[in-house]
Design a protein around this motif. Structure first.
Motif, PDB file in Angstrom:
ATOM      1  N   UNK A   1       0.849  -1.190   0.000  1.00 26.55           N
ATOM      2  CA  UNK A   1       0.000   0.000   0.000  1.00 26.55           C
ATOM      3  C   UNK A   1       0.889   1.246   0.000  1.00 26.55           C
ATOM      4  N   UNK A   2       0.305   2.377  -0.282  1.00 32.90           N
ATOM      5  CA  UNK A   2       1.069   3.621  -0.221  1.00 32.90           C
ATOM      6  C   UNK A   2       1.602   3.852   1.181  1.00 32.90           C
ATOM      7  N   UNK A   3       0.832   3.496   2.188  1.00 38.86           N
ATOM      8  CA  UNK A   3       1.290   3.653   3.573  1.00 38.86           C
ATOM      9  C   UNK A   3       2.493   2.767   3.860  1.00 38.86           C
ATOM     10  N   UNK A   4       2.476   1.536   3.361  1.00 41.60           N
ATOM     11  CA  UNK A   4       3.608   0.633   3.564  1.00 41.60           C
ATOM     12  C   UNK A   4       4.847   1.124   2.832  1.00 41.60           C
ATOM     13  N   UNK A   5       4.657   1.611   1.612  1.00 43.22           N
ATOM     14  CA  UNK A   5       5.775   2.168   0.847  1.00 43.22           C
ATOM     15  C   UNK A   5       6.376   3.344   1.610  1.00 43.22           C
TER      16      UNK A   5
END
Length: 64
Positions: A16-20
């Motif tokens: 996800x963008x948050x994980x990235x």
């Protein structure tokens, strides 16, 4: 570098963008801005982190 493509590749591999953002030491909104094209170029540290993460994810998925 095509930052939108790098982020899209990472998302295609399930991040996800948050994980990235977490793995690259930045906020999700920064990744979102790069992915949408609102922000064209990241700072050097973020750009380097994105490239390293992209290489790592690709390498891990080729080995699988």
């Amino acid at each position: 570098m095509k930052w939108k493509n790098i982020i899209a590749d990472l998302q295609a591999f399930g991040l996800t963008q948050s994980q990235i953002a977490e793995k690259c030491g930045t906020g999700q909104s920064h990744i979102s801005s790069l992915a949408s094209g609102k922000r064209k170029v990241p700072n050097w540290n973020l750009g380097d982190a994105l490239i390293r993460l992209h290489k790592k994810v690709l390498k891990n998925n080729k080995a699988a």
